[in-house]
Structure formats: structure tokens, C-alpha cells
Design an enzyme around this catalytic site. Structure first.
Site, short mmCIF file in Angstrom:
data_model
loop_
_atom_site.label_atom_id
_atom_site.label_comp_id
_atom_site.label_asym_id
_atom_site.label_seq_id
_atom_site.Cartn_x
_atom_site.Cartn_y
_atom_site.Cartn_z
N HIS A 1 -33.38 1.80 2.48
CA HIS A 1 -32.49 0.93 3.24
C HIS A 1 -31.02 1.19 2.87
CE1 HIS A 1 -35.72 -2.38 4.15
NE2 HIS A 1 -35.93 -1.26 4.80
N GLU B 1 -28.52 -0.76 1.81
CA GLU B 1 -27.97 -1.33 0.57
C GLU B 1 -28.47 -0.57 -0.65
OE1 GLU B 1 -29.61 -2.74 3.03
OE2 GLU B 1 -29.23 -4.88 3.21
C1 AOF Z 1 -32.23 -3.99 4.91
N1 AOF Z 1 -31.50 -2.85 4.99
O1 AOF Z 1 -31.11 -0.83 5.86
C2 AOF Z 1 -32.85 -2.08 6.79
C3 AOF Z 1 -33.58 -3.31 6.71
O2 AOF Z 1 -40.82 -1.00 6.61
P1 AOF Z 1 -39.80 -1.57 5.66
O3 AOF Z 1 -40.37 -2.00 4.35
O4 AOF Z 1 -38.59 -0.66 5.51
O5 AOF Z 1 -39.26 -2.93 6.32
C4 AOF Z 1 -38.70 -2.97 7.59
C5 AOF Z 1 -37.85 -4.21 7.67
O6 AOF Z 1 -36.77 -4.10 6.77
C6 AOF Z 1 -37.20 -4.40 9.02
O7 AOF Z 1 -38.03 -5.10 9.93
C7 AOF Z 1 -35.99 -5.24 8.63
O8 AOF Z 1 -36.38 -6.57 8.38
C8 AOF Z 1 -35.59 -4.61 7.32
N2 AOF Z 1 -34.64 -3.52 7.53
N3 AOF Z 1 -33.22 -4.23 5.78
O9 AOF Z 1 -31.98 -4.83 4.03
C9 AOF Z 1 -31.77 -1.88 5.87
N4 AOF Z 1 -33.16 -1.12 7.69
ZN ZN Z 2 -33.75 -3.70 2.37
#
Ligand code: AOF
Ligand code: ZN
Length: 355
Positions: free
Chosen positions: A44, A46
């Protein structure tokens, strides 16, 4: 936050089923780091940002992030909200709430428990624009839908004899491929495949791997296996929606496509979009001919139109991009507002949202 939006925008269409998130870190009035969600969705944003900085650099800094940091643990054994809580970051500005139930409000809760100062809803409306596909998926159970037309100056998509090659110029066509890369799905019909033998891929150097999921609406399963799209696809990246029970047609159809039967003829298009939302398609691009385009616009399932308007005047020898809307008065017409425009030599790109 504007810089964080730019970071997020650079990841548009490249993060798989994950939203494209951007963040920047400010210390002593300077941006000292910026990051975005990685291709494919992990790590992600962060995590990417924090992992490239030292404890000293992070201490006392301000983080700007486009989406509420996640509250669920990833493969790294922690969540972004946890990472941020323990990082030494002093304050955090967040644009949009994350509608994913694993995070929705819970990310903020984790942050509140730490000593970080939180400013949620920061430039929230601008953030909504950036996250529109992701948010529409949750709020309306369908993707955010953009329909693309390459048109003559007077709004024609081809000659009546269907000759449509080279209406728009090479710059426009390249940008059209950029739109494909930035979308999660691209949808067309059997008629367009028949006329153009379209491949529906992004063919910009280096961006081929960000080609979207290919989707064909072929209600009667009329396409034979010889079209280029079937040669270069597999079940994982080509879906065909149909509405026929003809077992022979089903059996003989290309094995490189995932056939999805939708029984309900009346809500056929809406059900396709619902199915695409379930597959986490956030932004859908439609490239189709006049008949289908008119049908889906009339069904109120299109959010915006991307016009590539060329310098050529075709006159009444051309086909319109949209058929009759059965209007009695101009006040009943479809209204649009300009979201973006660009000049590509003598073509103009107009992105217009339906209002
Ligand atoms: C963040 N930062 O850059 C993104 C987020 O499949 P996973 O575990 O990666 O989870 C997907 C979920 O993570 C997605 O539905 C959303 O809630 C979050 N995406 N969150 O803090 C990021 N791309
Ligand atoms: Zn995250």
C-alpha cells in the site's frame, strides 16, 4: 494534498482490485517523500512511504493521504493505520473515508488511539473525484462508466459506409490507449468486434501489462473464433456476456473467453455492470457503436463521455455517435459538464460528465 492526488493518479488503473492511493510527507514545510499504491495493489501507499524513511525523518512530520489508511493486516503482519501510529508522524490529513468494511471508520479509530492529530475530510470533494470508480463500486454496485467516441468536428463516428479509419489523429489515438491503461475493464459489443476486429488492449510501449479486463456483450453468441481478440486472450482476461440458451453456440464458442449467461433481458445491461462491480472493476471504459451507445446512455448507466473531436467535417454522409432520444423539447436533452479538455494538435479531447 494536491500532490498526494497526483501520486494517486499516477497509479490509476494499475493497482488491480485495490484503490489507487497517494500520499506525501511534509517536514519543515518541505515535501520529503511521496508514494503511491504499488502495481497490482500491494504494498500500500503508506507502507511504501514509511519503509523508505528513517525514524528521525518521520519524527514530527505531517502525512497527507488520499484515503483512510487501512485497518486490516496485510501479509506484512500490520495495517497502514498501525504503521502510521507507530511511526512518529505528528499529524495526518485524510481526504476520503474508505468504504471497505474492513477499514471504514476503523482506520481512523486506530489513529485516534495514538497521539497523532487527525484532519479527516480534507479536500473531500476533490478526493471523491479521484476515487470515483472505487466509491461508485461500493455506493452503486457498478463501476464508474466512461464511454469513448472518436468523432468528426460535427459529431459523426464514421461514414455511412462504416469507414471510420483515421477520424482522429495519432496523438488522440495514443491518449485513447492511455485511457485503456487507466481503466480496469473495457467493454464493447460483437458488432464492433465484427467491424473493427478490435483487440481491446493497451498498446503503449511499457504499459501493455496494464491492459484492462476485456468484456464483450454478445447476446446471441454470434462471434466466431477467428477474430483477433480470441487469439490473444484467455478466460482470465476476456468475459463475454450473453443471453442465449443455445447449447450448440455455447459449446462452439471460443474457449479463450469466460462466458457469463445473464437470463434477465430487461435488466441485461444493469446486471452486467453489477457483475463487474462484484469483480471489483472500478473504472469501466466503453468503446462501442451507435446502437449500443444509445442504449446504455438511455438506460442512465453512463457517467461520462470522452470525446476525441477531430478537425474533419463529415456532414450528412456520416453516422451520429448517438441515435434518437425521442425528445420533445431541448429542456429534456442530456446535459453535460466539462471535466477536462486537452488539445492534441488539431483534435480536441473533451471529458464531459453527464449531469
Ligand atoms: C491503504 N493504502 O494504498 C490502499 C488501501 O487486498 P488488500 O489486503 O491490499 O486490501 C485491499 C483494501 O485495502 C482495499 O479494499 C482498501 O480498503 C485498502 N486499500 N489502503 O491504506 C493503500 N490501496
Ligand atoms: Zn494499507
Amino acid at each position: 494534498m494536491g500532490q498526494a492526488f497526483l501520486e494517486a493518479h499516477r497509479a490509476l488503473g494499475m493497482t488491480g482490485i485495490n484503490p489507487n492511493v497517494g500520499c506525501v510527507l511534509v517536514k519543515n514545510n518541505f515535501i520529503i517523500a511521496r508514494a503511491r499504491t504499488s502495481p497490482g495493489g500491494r504494498p500500500h501507499a503508506e507502507e511504501n512511504l514509511i519503509s523508505k524513511l528513517t525514524k528521525t525523518e518521520l519524527k514530527g512530520s505531517s502525512l497527507f493521504v488520499t484515503l483512510e489508511p487501512c485497518a486490516h493486516k496485510g501479509k506484512n503482519g500490520t495495517s497502514c493505520a498501525d504503521l502510521i501510529s507507530k511511526s512518529g508522524i505528528k499529524e495526518i490529513f485524510i481526504s476520503n473515508h474508505d468504504p471497505d468494511p474492513r477499514t471504514c471508520g476503523k482506520g481512523l479509530e486506530i489513529l485516534r488511539k495514538s497521539k497523532i492529530k487527525i484532519k479527516p475530510d480534507f479536500l473531500i470533494n476533490e478526493g471523491k473525484d479521484l476515487n470515483i470508480g472505487y466509491l461508485t463500486n461500493f455506493s452503486s454496485n457498478r463501476p464508474f462508466v466512461t464511454i469513448k467516441f472518436a468523432i468528426s468536428l460535427d459529431g459523426k463516428i464514421s461514414l455511412k459506409n462504416k469507414n471510420s479509419k483515421w477520424i482522429s489523429n495519432a496523438l488522440s489515438r495514443n491518449f485513447g490507449h492511455m485511457l485503456r491503461a487507466q481503466s480496469d475493464g473495457i467493454l464493447t459489443t460483437n458488432s464492433t468486434i465484427k467491424e473493427d476486429n478490435s483487440k481491446l488492449t493497451c498498446r503503449l510501449n511499457g504499459l501493455e501489462k496494464f491492459s484492462p479486463l476485456k468484456i464483450i456483450v454478445d447476446r446471441g453468441l454470434k462471434l466466431n473464433n477467428d477474430y483477433a481478440i480470441f487469439k490473444n486472450s484467455k478466460k482470465e482476461n476476456l468475459i463475454v456476456y450473453h443471453n442465449t440458451n443455445d447449447q450448440k453456440k455455447i459449446k462452439n464458442y471460443s474457449k479463450n473467453a469466460d462466458l457469463i449467461y445473464i437470463k434477465n433481458k430487461k435488466n441485461f445491461l444493469k446486471l452486467i455492470l453489477n457483475d463487474l462491480a462484484n469483480r471489483k472493476i472500478k473504472n469501466l471504459l466503453i468503446e462501442s457503436g451507435t446502437v449500443f451507445s444509445t442504449e446504455i446512455i438511455k438506460a442512465n448507466l453512463v457517467d461520462q463521455i470522452a470525446f476525441f473531436r477531430s478537425n474533419k467535417i463529415i456532414g450528412n454522409d456520416g453516422l451520429p455517435f448517438i441515435n434518437s432520444l425521442n425528445l420533445k423539447s431541448v429542456s429534456d436533452s442530456i446535459n453535460t459538464k466539462v471535466i477536462n479538455f486537452r488539445v492534441f494538435d488539431n483534435d480536441i479531447y473533451e471529458l464531459r460528465r453527464l449531469t
